[in-house]
Design an enzyme around this catalytic site. Structure first.
Site, PDB file in Angstrom:
ATOM      1  N   GLY A 302     -43.613   1.410  33.706  1.00  0.00           N
ATOM      2  CA  GLY A 302     -44.940   1.315  33.113  1.00  0.00           C
ATOM      3  C   GLY A 302     -45.619   0.038  33.553  1.00  0.00           C
ATOM      4  O   GLY A 302     -45.377  -0.461  34.650  1.00  0.00           O
ATOM      5  N   GLU A 303     -46.475  -0.494  32.708  1.00  0.00           N
ATOM      6  CA  GLU A 303     -47.212  -1.739  32.961  1.00  0.00           C
ATOM      7  C   GLU A 303     -48.251  -1.599  34.084  1.00  0.00           C
ATOM      8  O   GLU A 303     -48.933  -2.552  34.416  1.00  0.00           O
ATOM      9  CB  GLU A 303     -46.273  -2.895  33.348  1.00  0.00           C
ATOM     10  CG  GLU A 303     -45.196  -3.216  32.360  1.00  0.00           C
ATOM     11  CD  GLU A 303     -44.274  -4.341  32.828  1.00  0.00           C
ATOM     12  OE1 GLU A 303     -44.510  -4.909  33.927  1.00  0.00           O
ATOM     13  OE2 GLU A 303     -43.313  -4.654  32.106  1.00  0.00           O
TER      14      GLU A 303
END
Length: 335
Positions: A302-303
């Site tokens: 993610g991120e």
């Protein structure tokens, strides 16, 4: 241009601009004159032409990419759907702000400005198995935070997220929008397995049953989503109206993007898929949206990390397109 209700945003989405036809034509013509065999750069050629069309420039450059990471907390996290406690969201936001996360390194490596937008981390969304995750006011506030977070001077956008419990939310959104049972869309997320994975799958199933009557993508977002997903939706929508191409990240970002497409068909024409993540159902969702990923490296962080890594691919495509000599310029016979 702004909005105070979901209906006002729906009206805005109904008037989405498209790519510049003249720039597309010019970019395609230039591509045919470059010092290479036809099609030798494969998909890079299509990417460069696509980018040129959205930027309105037949010979574009990428000089000001922006990465925005949105963070939010989820009420369903209390149901034990994640391997990490909700406090990790706040801790990771601090890590982003101090430059210590993977996304910080990737943004820096590819020359991107990075912004972090925490969204009411002290007020988790409601448990969507008992009612809507957000009120209309809540979801509109998060959508507007995303809308306002886009830098009009950016020439490429990556959006990412942080939020314990958000793969559960994304799985529920995907199942509602694309059909199928909860188990087909629910994966390990942060690493849950066994009884914890069974609990997570049941939470998704309960959410689907509770909100079976949900309407378009924005309604689904309000009922099953989270503030960080809404932030990404708002940012991707604003990018469309600023003619800023978007690189989409993994499973959670794709679920957010699907809410746009299921509100206004074609809303993701300015978006490419940065990568296919290791979350099992991501490939299925990309296929349903007609998006072929640029990378497939087994990432599941993610991120915005996979999308940020793909900035390099798009930069390479545009650099070759705009920087290579034509046969005439190079004095090379073109056959």
């Amino acid at each position: 241009m702004s909005f105070d209700t979901l209906d006002e945003l729906r009206a805005i989405l109904a008037e989405m601009p498209g790519p510049d036809a003249t720039a597309l034509e010019g970019a395609a013509a230039r591509n045919g004159q470059l010092t290479k065999p036809p099609g030798a750069l494969g998909r890079l050629e299509d990417l460069a032409i696509w980018y040129a069309g959205w930027r309105g420039d037949a010979r574009p450059a990428i000089s000001a990419p922006q990465v925005i990471v949105f963070a939010g907390n989820h009420g369903v996290a209390a149901r034990g759907v994640s391997a990490f406690p909700p406090e990790v969201t706040v801790q990771m936001v601090a890590n982003f702000e101090h430059g210590g996360a993977a996304i910080n390194q990737l943004a820096k490596a590819f020359g991107a400005r990075m912004d972090v937008v925490p969204l009411d981390l002290d007020v988790p969304t409601a448990d969507f198995t008992t009612g809507p995750a957000m009120s209309e006011a809540d979801v509109v506030a998060a959508l507007r935070a995303g809308w306002d977070g886009v830098d009009p001077a950016a020439d490429l956008l990556v959006v990412g997220e942080m939020g314990i419990g958000n793969t559960t939310s994304a799985a529920a959104i995907a199942a509602h929008l694309f059909g199928g049972d909860a188990g087909a869309w629910t994966g390990r997320g942060t690493g849950v397995e066994g009884d914890a994975l069974a609990t997570k799958t049941q939470v998704v199933a309960d959410g689907l049953a509770m909100h079976a009557d949900a309407g378009d993508g924005l309604d689904v977002l309000m009922r099953l989503g989270g503030r960080e997903l809404a932030g990404m939706v708002g940012a991707m929508a604003r990018a469309r109206f600023l003619s800023i191409p978007v690189i989409m990240d993994g499973f959670i970002c794709t679920a957010a993007a699907a809410c746009l497409e299921h509100t206004a068909t074609g809303a993701l024409d300015h978006v490419v898929a940065g990568h296919q993540s290791a979350e099992g159902a991501h490939a299925r969702m990309l296929q349903a949206l007609g998006k072929t990923p640029l990378l497939s490296l087994g990432l599941r962080l993610g991120e915005g990390s996979g999308a940020a890594l793909a900035i390099g691919v798009l930069k390479g495509a545009v650099a070759c397109h705009s920087g290579m000599a034509t046969f005439a310029e190079a004095g090379v016979a073109d056959g």
